[in-house]
Design a protein around this motif. Structure first.
Motif, mmCIF file in Angstrom:
data_model
loop_
_atom_site.group_PDB
_atom_site.id
_atom_site.type_symbol
_atom_site.label_atom_id
_atom_site.label_comp_id
_atom_site.label_asym_id
_atom_site.label_seq_id
_atom_site.Cartn_x
_atom_site.Cartn_y
_atom_site.Cartn_z
ATOM 1 N N ASP A 83 22.828 -58.241 -56.758
ATOM 2 C CA ASP A 83 21.791 -58.348 -56.442
ATOM 3 C C ASP A 83 20.553 -57.134 -56.759
ATOM 4 N N GLY A 84 21.259 -56.540 -57.433
ATOM 5 C CA GLY A 84 20.078 -55.918 -58.315
ATOM 6 C C GLY A 84 19.402 -54.427 -57.026
ATOM 7 N N ALA A 85 19.880 -54.871 -55.931
ATOM 8 C CA ALA A 85 19.188 -53.377 -55.098
ATOM 9 C C ALA A 85 19.882 -51.992 -54.745
ATOM 10 N N SER A 86 20.735 -52.245 -55.741
ATOM 11 C CA SER A 86 21.383 -50.412 -55.521
ATOM 12 C C SER A 86 22.119 -50.140 -54.558
ATOM 13 N N THR A 87 22.145 -50.693 -53.697
ATOM 14 C CA THR A 87 23.373 -50.058 -52.518
ATOM 15 C C THR A 87 24.031 -49.878 -52.651
ATOM 16 N N PHE A 88 25.271 -48.380 -51.514
ATOM 17 C CA PHE A 88 26.172 -48.478 -51.539
ATOM 18 C C PHE A 88 27.108 -49.939 -51.851
ATOM 19 N N ASN A 89 28.644 -49.550 -51.747
ATOM 20 C CA ASN A 89 29.825 -50.409 -51.963
ATOM 21 C C ASN A 89 30.355 -50.649 -51.273
ATOM 22 N N ILE A 90 29.000 -51.883 -50.513
ATOM 23 C CA ILE A 90 29.554 -51.802 -48.836
ATOM 24 C C ILE A 90 30.635 -52.849 -49.244
ATOM 25 N N SER A 91 30.892 -53.717 -49.314
ATOM 26 C CA SER A 91 32.217 -54.571 -49.232
ATOM 27 C C SER A 91 32.996 -54.090 -49.615
ATOM 28 N N THR A 92 33.012 -52.932 -50.312
ATOM 29 C CA THR A 92 34.036 -51.960 -50.275
ATOM 30 C C THR A 92 34.641 -51.495 -49.004
ATOM 31 N N ALA A 93 33.154 -50.795 -48.849
ATOM 32 C CA ALA A 93 33.385 -50.321 -47.474
ATOM 33 C C ALA A 93 34.660 -51.006 -46.255
ATOM 34 N N VAL A 94 33.663 -52.325 -46.268
ATOM 35 C CA VAL A 94 34.425 -52.616 -45.607
ATOM 36 C C VAL A 94 35.384 -53.211 -45.846
ATOM 37 N N SER A 95 36.045 -53.456 -46.406
ATOM 38 C CA SER A 95 37.909 -53.345 -47.074
ATOM 39 C C SER A 95 38.594 -52.795 -45.950
ATOM 40 N N ILE A 96 38.032 -51.628 -46.463
ATOM 41 C CA ILE A 96 38.794 -50.283 -45.378
ATOM 42 C C ILE A 96 39.021 -50.152 -43.899
ATOM 43 N N ILE A 97 37.781 -50.795 -43.667
ATOM 44 C CA ILE A 97 37.533 -51.052 -42.417
ATOM 45 C C ILE A 97 38.349 -52.502 -41.835
ATOM 46 N N LEU A 98 38.363 -53.234 -42.580
ATOM 47 C CA LEU A 98 39.031 -53.886 -42.115
ATOM 48 C C LEU A 98 40.984 -53.514 -42.188
ATOM 49 N N ALA A 99 40.845 -53.196 -43.274
ATOM 50 C CA ALA A 99 42.739 -52.598 -43.129
ATOM 51 C C ALA A 99 42.634 -51.564 -42.548
ATOM 52 N N SER A 100 42.136 -50.377 -42.436
ATOM 53 C CA SER A 100 42.203 -50.060 -40.646
ATOM 54 C C SER A 100 42.748 -50.909 -39.645
ATOM 55 N N MET A 101 41.972 -52.044 -39.143
ATOM 56 C CA MET A 101 42.167 -52.688 -38.299
ATOM 57 C C MET A 101 43.234 -53.688 -38.077
ATOM 58 N N GLY A 102 44.475 -53.732 -39.166
ATOM 59 C CA GLY A 102 45.117 -54.841 -39.498
ATOM 60 C C GLY A 102 45.036 -55.651 -39.898
ATOM 61 N N VAL A 103 43.448 -55.524 -40.252
ATOM 62 C CA VAL A 103 43.812 -56.839 -41.527
ATOM 63 C C VAL A 103 44.235 -57.294 -42.700
ATOM 64 N N LYS A 104 45.408 -57.643 -43.291
ATOM 65 C CA LYS A 104 45.132 -57.384 -44.669
ATOM 66 C C LYS A 104 44.344 -57.905 -45.566
ATOM 67 N N VAL A 105 44.721 -56.816 -46.449
ATOM 68 C CA VAL A 105 43.033 -56.613 -48.055
ATOM 69 C C VAL A 105 43.846 -57.167 -48.798
ATOM 70 N N ALA A 106 43.484 -57.966 -49.809
ATOM 71 C CA ALA A 106 43.257 -58.102 -51.137
ATOM 72 C C ALA A 106 42.232 -58.441 -51.707
ATOM 73 N N LYS A 107 41.520 -56.942 -51.998
ATOM 74 C CA LYS A 107 40.575 -56.980 -52.091
ATOM 75 C C LYS A 107 40.182 -56.980 -54.019
ATOM 76 N N HIS A 108 39.448 -58.180 -54.692
ATOM 77 C CA HIS A 108 39.411 -57.802 -55.952
ATOM 78 C C HIS A 108 37.919 -57.726 -57.045
#
Length: 340
Positions: A83-108
């Protein structure tokens, strides 16, 4: 390949079976760089069909290294990027949040290509291990609730397409196929895509491939995420039905934010912002965008009734230290890490 190429150039589309055979040949190195460049260019111009995308993904899955996980509850948050927006790694942060809440995450994910920071880069900076073998990945998913699958290790056949993609220099169908080719066969996904025009086709292809619940998100500001600045277009695949809607931060009881608040110039800044979100002391825009996207992850995982319910759950997890404790349990040698 020459016969296929002639047909594609003449305006024909491929059946699912033909698309599989074509991509299988590409993954086995049986197409020249010139042939592949021609095919990708023509398809990009005319648009890929659902049958073509389905067959392509089937072949990529056939040629990838798989994670030995038989679990329909696993979620992936890998998007198309670009998207070229130069944002921080949002989807990676989301993966960590989800895992902390008991969701199994296989991040690609991968290292940075067009972005300022790739998911692999930021995880290394945070001190979170990148699982380098399927055995390590399966063990991490079982013990930590999250694994990061480094795309080049699992999709080694993609090296045959690399030169053509690099030479072309523009987005091709491969940008769409990556998130659809999860090595753990995740059937629940939050996929950020750079152009919502592709969303229904991707949803149809994923339905053909057995996906259970998928949300495809495109912010109207150009972000391949659920955005903080205004309207996000959402296409949902759930129980075999595909629907389209929109969402804004206000719809979820949140406040709009500014893009510049979540933009970074290097990996270390992204890591610092992710850690701040986990610890509950990030700026409001960063917290809001992670909260909205994590809420969507909870929803596709079947752990939230809707996005508003998901937002409440994520806010509580951050406020009560759930995310902090999990982050500190998976980030190695935190006291020695420095953000330049």
């Amino acid at each position: 390949m020459n016969d296929i190429l002639k047909r594609v150039v003449s305006g024909e589309t491929l059946s699912e079976k033909e698309a599989f055979a074509t991509m299988d040949a590409i993954m086995k190195g049986e197409a020249t760089t010139g042939q592949l460049m021609s095919m990708l260019s023509v398809m990009s111009y005319r648009g890929e069909t659902v049958n073509e995308m389905t067959g392509f993904v089937q072949a990529m899955r056939e040629n990838m290294t798989k994670l030995d996980v038989q679990d329909d509850s696993v979620v992936d948050t890998c998007g198309t990027g670009g998207d070229g927006a130069s944002t921080f790694n949002i989807s990676t942060a989301v993966s960590i949040i989800l895992a902390s809440m008991g969701v199994k995450v296989a991040k690609h994910g991968n290292r940075k290509v067009s972005s300022r920071s790739g998911s692999a880069d930021v995880l290394e900076t945070l001190g979170i291990p990148i699982d380098t073998t399927p055995e390590e990945g399966a063990k991490a998913l079982q013990e930590k609730g999250m694994t990061f699958m480094f795309a080049p290790l699992y999709h080694q056949a993609m090296k045959h397409a690399g030169p053509a993609r690099k030479e072309l220099g523009f987005r091709t169908v491969f940008n769409l196929l990556g998130p659809m080719s999860n090595p753990a066969n995740a059937r629940r996904q939050l996929i950020g895509i750079y152009d919502t025009a592709y969303a229904e086709k991707m949803a149809e292809a994923l339905y053909n491939l057995g996906s259970k619940h998928v949300l495809l998100a495109t912010g109207r500001d150009g972000l391949d995420e659920i955005t903080i600045t205004g309207i996000t277009d959402l296409v949902e695949l759930k129980d075999g039905t595909i629907s389209r809607t929109t969402v804004t931060p206000e719809d979820l009881g949140l406040t709009r934010g500014k893009l510049e608040d979540i933009q970074i110039e290097k990996t270390e800044q992204s890591a610092a912002m992710i850690e701040a979100v986990m610890l509950g002391n990030a700026n409001e825009s960063a917290t809001t965008i992670v909260t909205m996207n994590a809420a969507a992850g909870l929803y596709v995982a079947g752990k939230a009734e809707d996005l508003r319910d998901g937002v409440k759950q994520v806010q509580e997890a951050i406020q009560t230290g759930v995310t902090r404790r999990y982050f500190e349990s998976v980030a190695v040698e935190r006291e020695d890490r420095q953000y330049a």
